[in-house]
Scaffold this active site. Structure first.
Site, PDB file in Angstrom:
ATOM      1  N   GLY A   1     -66.747  59.699 -11.487  1.00 51.27           N
ATOM      2  CA  GLY A   1     -66.433  60.971 -11.451  1.00 51.27           C
ATOM      3  C   GLY A   1     -67.127  61.850 -10.766  1.00 51.27           C
ATOM      4  O   GLY A   1     -68.457  62.313 -10.831  1.00 51.27           O
TER       5      GLY A   1
ATOM      6  N   HIS B   1     -66.101  64.069 -19.695  1.00 50.99           N
ATOM      7  CA  HIS B   1     -67.528  65.007 -19.549  1.00 50.99           C
ATOM      8  C   HIS B   1     -67.383  65.168 -17.995  1.00 50.99           C
ATOM      9  O   HIS B   1     -67.597  66.512 -18.087  1.00 50.99           O
ATOM     10  CB  HIS B   1     -68.059  63.004 -19.017  1.00 50.99           C
ATOM     11  CG  HIS B   1     -69.686  63.242 -18.033  1.00 50.99           C
ATOM     12  ND1 HIS B   1     -70.338  63.129 -18.530  1.00 50.99           N
ATOM     13  CD2 HIS B   1     -69.628  63.768 -16.824  1.00 50.99           C
ATOM     14  CE1 HIS B   1     -71.190  63.389 -17.101  1.00 50.99           C
ATOM     15  NE2 HIS B   1     -71.109  64.157 -16.523  1.00 50.99           N
TER      16      HIS B   1
ATOM     17  N   GLN C   1     -69.234  70.651  -9.588  1.00 45.40           N
ATOM     18  CA  GLN C   1     -70.689  69.771  -9.259  1.00 45.40           C
ATOM     19  C   GLN C   1     -71.153  69.601  -7.154  1.00 45.40           C
ATOM     20  O   GLN C   1     -71.829  69.269  -6.778  1.00 45.40           O
ATOM     21  CB  GLN C   1     -70.551  67.977  -9.355  1.00 45.40           C
ATOM     22  CG  GLN C   1     -70.639  68.291 -11.323  1.00 45.40           C
ATOM     23  CD  GLN C   1     -70.119  66.877 -11.533  1.00 45.40           C
ATOM     24  OE1 GLN C   1     -69.380  65.886 -11.447  1.00 45.40           O
ATOM     25  NE2 GLN C   1     -71.908  65.767 -11.337  1.00 45.40           N
TER      26      GLN C   1
END
Length: 163
Positions: A45, A135, A50
């Site tokens: 993922g 997450h 990010q």
């Protein structure tokens, strides 16, 4: 498709909540690049922050290492429900490479999101899909795995992190 650089903790952008994403060609291109980046980094993922894009978008493919690729794209995801039970397991993060601390997550959730083309979607996720989605949504909310750990576990994860 381009492979994008992945931000590493403690980059301050990883601790910021993201703005809603707007469907369109730019978001489609970002999702495509994020999938290429996720597969290149051998992740399951990847959330937009990010790669330095502060919008509510994540991609995932939890079983591609064991089965044919089945990429998924989630725009503006929202957890509608989660099981009260928690399961604890090792959790990796591409922004905290090398660390795999034990994190407690709900083993099933109900998720709503929008497709890249603006269609509302909803699904019941279980197991690794539910854990991965939680997450990635944490990333969209400015939460990293380290934030879910006790001080001792956090220190251990930081020692494990690849420099």
């Amino acid at each position: 498709m381009a492979v994008l650089p992945i931000l590493r903790w403690p980059d301050p952008r990883l601790s910021q909540a993201c703005a809603p994403a707007e469907p369109g060609p730019a978001l489609e291109a970002l999702a495509s690049d994020m999938l290429a980046t996720m597969y290149h980094a051998e992740g399951r993922g990847l959330a937009a922050p990010q790669v330095g894009r502060m919008v509510r978008l994540f991609v995932m493919d939890t079983l591609w290492k064991e089965a044919p690729a089945a990429p998924q794209v989630f725009v503006n995801p929202q957890i509608l429900w989660m099981a009260e039970a928690r399961v604890e397991g090792p959790e990796g993060c591409l922004s905290i490479p090398g660390a795999r601390p034990l994190v407690a997550r709900a083993p099933e959730i109900r998720l709503r999101w929008t497709s890249l083309f603006g269609a509302e979607q909803e699904a019941h996720l279980t197991g690794i899909e539910a854990i991965c989605a939680q997450h990635e949504i944490d990333h969209l909310d400015g939460i990293v795995t380290l934030d879910r750990l006790s001080p001792a576990a956090r220190d251990e994860a930081l020692r494990e992190m690849e420099t």
